[in-house]
Design a protein around this motif. Structure first.
Motif, mmCIF file in Angstrom:
data_model
loop_
_atom_site.group_PDB
_atom_site.id
_atom_site.type_symbol
_atom_site.label_atom_id
_atom_site.label_comp_id
_atom_site.label_asym_id
_atom_site.label_seq_id
_atom_site.Cartn_x
_atom_site.Cartn_y
_atom_site.Cartn_z
ATOM 1 N N THR A 188 -5.143 14.248 0.088
ATOM 2 C CA THR A 188 -5.658 13.859 1.411
ATOM 3 C C THR A 188 -4.727 12.946 2.204
ATOM 4 O O THR A 188 -4.940 12.782 3.404
ATOM 5 C CB THR A 188 -7.023 13.156 1.282
ATOM 6 O OG1 THR A 188 -6.861 11.945 0.523
ATOM 7 C CG2 THR A 188 -8.039 14.052 0.609
ATOM 8 N N HIS A 189 -3.717 12.330 1.567
ATOM 9 C CA HIS A 189 -2.844 11.447 2.343
ATOM 10 C C HIS A 189 -2.027 12.289 3.314
ATOM 11 O O HIS A 189 -1.656 13.428 3.018
ATOM 12 C CB HIS A 189 -1.943 10.616 1.433
ATOM 13 C CG HIS A 189 -0.745 11.348 0.914
ATOM 14 N ND1 HIS A 189 -0.801 12.201 -0.169
ATOM 15 C CD2 HIS A 189 0.550 11.357 1.333
ATOM 16 C CE1 HIS A 189 0.400 12.701 -0.395
ATOM 17 N NE2 HIS A 189 1.240 12.218 0.493
ATOM 18 N N ARG A 190 -1.763 11.732 4.452
ATOM 19 C CA ARG A 190 -1.099 12.477 5.525
ATOM 20 C C ARG A 190 0.400 12.196 5.519
ATOM 21 O O ARG A 190 0.839 11.057 5.498
ATOM 22 C CB ARG A 190 -1.709 12.119 6.884
ATOM 23 C CG ARG A 190 -3.147 12.584 7.006
ATOM 24 C CD ARG A 190 -3.769 12.186 8.327
ATOM 25 N NE ARG A 190 -5.115 12.727 8.432
ATOM 26 C CZ ARG A 190 -5.402 13.921 8.895
ATOM 27 N NH1 ARG A 190 -4.433 14.713 9.321
ATOM 28 N NH2 ARG A 190 -6.648 14.348 8.951
ATOM 29 N N ASP A 191 1.129 13.283 5.565
ATOM 30 C CA ASP A 191 2.582 13.211 5.636
ATOM 31 C C ASP A 191 3.017 14.135 6.767
ATOM 32 O O ASP A 191 2.850 15.352 6.680
ATOM 33 C CB ASP A 191 3.195 13.662 4.304
ATOM 34 C CG ASP A 191 4.703 13.459 4.264
ATOM 35 O OD1 ASP A 191 5.243 12.886 5.225
ATOM 36 O OD2 ASP A 191 5.327 13.883 3.281
ATOM 37 N N TRP A 247 -5.969 10.950 -3.358
ATOM 38 C CA TRP A 247 -4.857 10.517 -2.508
ATOM 39 C C TRP A 247 -3.825 11.631 -2.381
ATOM 40 O O TRP A 247 -3.322 11.906 -1.289
ATOM 41 C CB TRP A 247 -4.205 9.263 -3.084
ATOM 42 C CG TRP A 247 -2.978 8.870 -2.315
ATOM 43 C CD1 TRP A 247 -2.926 8.091 -1.193
ATOM 44 C CD2 TRP A 247 -1.629 9.276 -2.575
ATOM 45 N NE1 TRP A 247 -1.618 7.985 -0.739
ATOM 46 C CE2 TRP A 247 -0.805 8.711 -1.574
ATOM 47 C CE3 TRP A 247 -1.035 10.071 -3.557
ATOM 48 C CZ2 TRP A 247 0.572 8.904 -1.531
ATOM 49 C CZ3 TRP A 247 0.338 10.273 -3.518
ATOM 50 C CH2 TRP A 247 1.129 9.693 -2.512
ATOM 51 N N SER A 258 -2.440 16.414 5.888
ATOM 52 C CA SER A 258 -2.489 16.326 4.435
ATOM 53 C C SER A 258 -1.999 17.651 3.859
ATOM 54 O O SER A 258 -1.927 18.672 4.556
ATOM 55 C CB SER A 258 -3.917 16.049 3.964
ATOM 56 O OG SER A 258 -4.742 17.187 4.195
ATOM 57 N N ASP A 310 0.822 -1.217 0.000
ATOM 58 C CA ASP A 310 0.000 0.000 0.000
ATOM 59 C C ASP A 310 0.854 1.264 0.000
ATOM 60 O O ASP A 310 0.430 2.309 0.485
ATOM 61 C CB ASP A 310 -0.953 0.010 1.206
ATOM 62 C CG ASP A 310 -2.173 0.894 0.957
ATOM 63 O OD1 ASP A 310 -2.593 1.002 -0.210
ATOM 64 O OD2 ASP A 310 -2.686 1.481 1.923
ATOM 65 N N ARG A 311 2.045 1.168 -0.558
ATOM 66 C CA ARG A 311 2.902 2.336 -0.701
ATOM 67 C C ARG A 311 2.746 2.907 -2.098
ATOM 68 O O ARG A 311 2.649 2.142 -3.070
ATOM 69 C CB ARG A 311 4.369 1.954 -0.449
ATOM 70 C CG ARG A 311 4.664 1.515 0.982
ATOM 71 C CD ARG A 311 6.075 1.008 1.125
ATOM 72 N NE ARG A 311 6.327 -0.104 0.213
ATOM 73 C CZ ARG A 311 7.350 -0.958 0.338
ATOM 74 N NH1 ARG A 311 8.217 -0.808 1.325
ATOM 75 N NH2 ARG A 311 7.512 -1.948 -0.535
#
Length: 588
Positions: free
Chosen positions: A396-399, A393, A403, A377-378
């Motif tokens: 909204t993906h968190r880093d 993605w 996000s 899932d990377r």
């Protein structure tokens, strides 16, 4: 018993059809709400909405009449909500989900009307409700769900009865005219409908009354709208049309975009059923059967024309699937009609197919995600094949706990305490949300979506759709652009760095040009939360040692200082010192 009596639905079937239609809509609503988000591009529209609310009109920057959006009706709906005190972000989510549900109900109604007997599972409706990207773009902030609903509803109306009803075709013309006002590519659907109506009837004659009824909404609504656009903006086509290639064909990328969608949604292969059914002669001449075939052929016509003459021609989009979504419901609807026509004598096989396709639409998510993520899932890459992004993605993906969109909201909201009214001019590079939250007085959108000059620059070479044009350094200087936030530095000079303290973080901005009045206002408003070089003091230190510097070095520095400072500030004394030194009138 007559054939008419046999075609009447049992009361229990009608109730079941309603229940299943509502169930499909409910599934779609729940999925859309669970995936709710807002993409960065939508904040361009939200800035227009805010400027309308402020009395500035539909403009991105005050005084600049540029149509930097391509969805007038969507803008109008959000502006109406804003006038009622509803936040445009919330309004976009609510409206998008409602139109998504409307599309599902429209598909259910079309099947219930055309097939009152036989298996009553609305395959297309459930396939759409379970489709991941349709649920994603039910929100997202853009007009996708509204446009998709209008296309589906317009097509359904066009096929009503025998396709020659003036009332039904007036309704179809109205819906498809509104689709054009929602998005210019809706013109293809409007023209497809006209082509359909222009086909001779069984007796070889045109039904002019239906054609006129179909065109009446365009004459009453579309024509005045185009006249207003031409008068207000000076263009019939929106500025993004020019920014995204200016009409040039990009077939290779377009077909790659379509192929990538099919790769992520293998269930779309069911459209072959529609093509096969349309190729087989229909023996029955009943009105019901004629309407079924009419809708089938319209689904095929709309799907093929739009996917080839628009999506493939313009090169698709940089957002995965989004440009194809308006025809996805038609793809499944055509397949469902084809299956019901081909397998009506084999109800068990038909029922199995009607149940299986929506399930395949749901499990397609695994194939779709495999394009962008590995087994752990990377993400495989920041964007994806052909630089086509999984847009939700990406935003909204968190880093680091936030996000990218949340970061821009947080930073922009903090900057809004000092930037509005400062006169600062900001370059945005994929940061429309930052511009919206910060309330910058002037934003130059880096891809030219809201800027007439950049959008009309000659296209040098093809690349990522929608990101092929950008302002040059000279154009930025001529525009007096001051700031670039949180991007790779365009120039190496240390004196260009500006830092804003937001909570425990320091946010870096690059000064492209220096305006002493703008910097003075920002220094007063942010007080201890801003740090930058006082460039006038920097110049004084430089001039104190100018006679000791080689002429070649001074000449290069002066050119840089002139672009950075002297062209934008009245400072004749300091500039004269450079001129004298370079003229050889100073020692050394």
């Amino acid at each position: 018993m007559t054939s008419e009596a046999r075609s009447l639905p049992h009361p229990g079937r009608s109730r079941a059809s309603v229940i299943l239609a509502l169930a499909a809509a409910a599934i779609g609503i729940l999925r859309a709400l669970s995936l709710r988000w807002t993409c960065d591009d939508a904040f361009i529209t939200f800035r227009y909405v805010e400027n309308i609310a402020r009395g500035l009109g539909p403009v991105y920057n005050a005084g600049e009449r540029v149509e930097g959006y391509s969805h007038f009706l969507w803008l109008g709906l959000l502006s109406a909500a804003r006038s009622l005190g509803i936040n445009p972000i919330l309004a976009s989510e609510v409206l998008g989900v409602l139109f998504f549900a409307g599309t599902i109900l429209c598909l259910s109604r079309a099947i219930a009307r055309l097939f009152p007997t036989g298996p009553f599972v609305p395959m297309a409706a459930f396939a759409v409700a379970l489709h991941y990207d349709l649920a994603v773009w039910a929100t997202g902030g853009l007009e996708t769900a509204l446009f998709t609903f209008l296309v589906a509803a317009g097509l359904s109306a066009l096929s009503h009865a025998d396709g020659r009803s003036a009332r039904a075709n007036a309704a179809a013309g109205l819906l498809l005219t509104i689709a054009v006002i929602t998005r210019p590519d809706g013109a293809l659907f409007l023209l497809c409908g006209l082509l359909w109506l222009a086909l001779p009837s069984g007796d070889g004659r045109l039904n002019r009354r239906s054609i006129l009824a179909y065109l009446l909404p365009a004459a009453l609504i579309l024509l005045p709208y185009l006249i207003w656009k031409l008068a207000y903006y000076g263009d019939l086509l929106p500025n993004p049309y020019y920014a995204k290639s200016g009409g040039g064909a990009y077939w290779a990328q377009g077909f790659r975009y379509i192929a990538l969608y099919i790769r992520g949604y293998p269930s779309s292969a069911v459209f072959v059923v529609a093509l096969v059914a349309a190729a087989i002669p229909i023996a029955s001449r009943t009105l019901a059967r004629h309407s079924q075939v009419a809708l089938l052929r319209l689904c095929i016509l709309f799907t093929l024309v739009y996917s080839i003459l628009f999506v493939a021609r313009v090169g698709g989009d940089f957002m995965y699937a989004r440009l194809l979504l308006p025809i996805v419901p038609l793809l499944y609807l055509g397949a469902e009609i084809g299956a019901r026509l081909l397998f009506s004598a084999r109800p068990r096989l038909l029922a199995a197919l009607l149940i299986a396709v929506p399930l395949f639409s749901f499990v397609d998510r695994a194939a779709r995600d495999a394009i962008y993520f590995d087994a752990q899932d990377r993400p495989r890459a920041t964007y994806g094949p052909g630089r086509i992004a999984d847009e939700r993605w990406y935003w909204t993906h968190r880093d680091g706990g936030r996000s990218l969109l949340e970061s821009y909201e947080r930073i922009g909201s903090a900057l809004a305490g000092g930037f509005p009214g400062s006169g600062a001019r900001v370059l945005l590079q994929g940061q429309a949300s930052l511009g919206y939250y910060a309330g910058f007085d002037y934003c130059l959108e880096g891809a030219g979506l809201t800027d007439r000059a950049i959008a009309r620059k000659p296209l040098q070479q093809r690349g990522r759709p929608g990101h092929e044009k950008s302002p040059s350094r000279e154009e930025l200087i001529a525009r007096g652009i001051h700031f670039l936030f949180m991007k790779r530095p365009m120039e190496p000079d240390a004196y260009r760095s500006v830092y804003f303290r937001i909570g425990e973080e320091r946010i870096r901005a690059e000064l492209l040009t220096y305006d002493r009045e703008v910097m003075r206002r920002l220094a007063e408003r942010f007080e201890d939360s801003i740090a930058f070089f006082d460039f006038e003091s920097y110049l004084d230190d430089y001039l104190a040692s100018i006679d000791e510097r080689p002429s070649a070095e001074v000449r290069v520095d002066y050119e840089r200082f002139r672009d950075f400072y002297f062209r934008h500030n009245d400072d004749p004394e300091r500039e004269a010192a450079f001129v004298r030194r370079l003229a050889g009138n100073a020692p050394g």
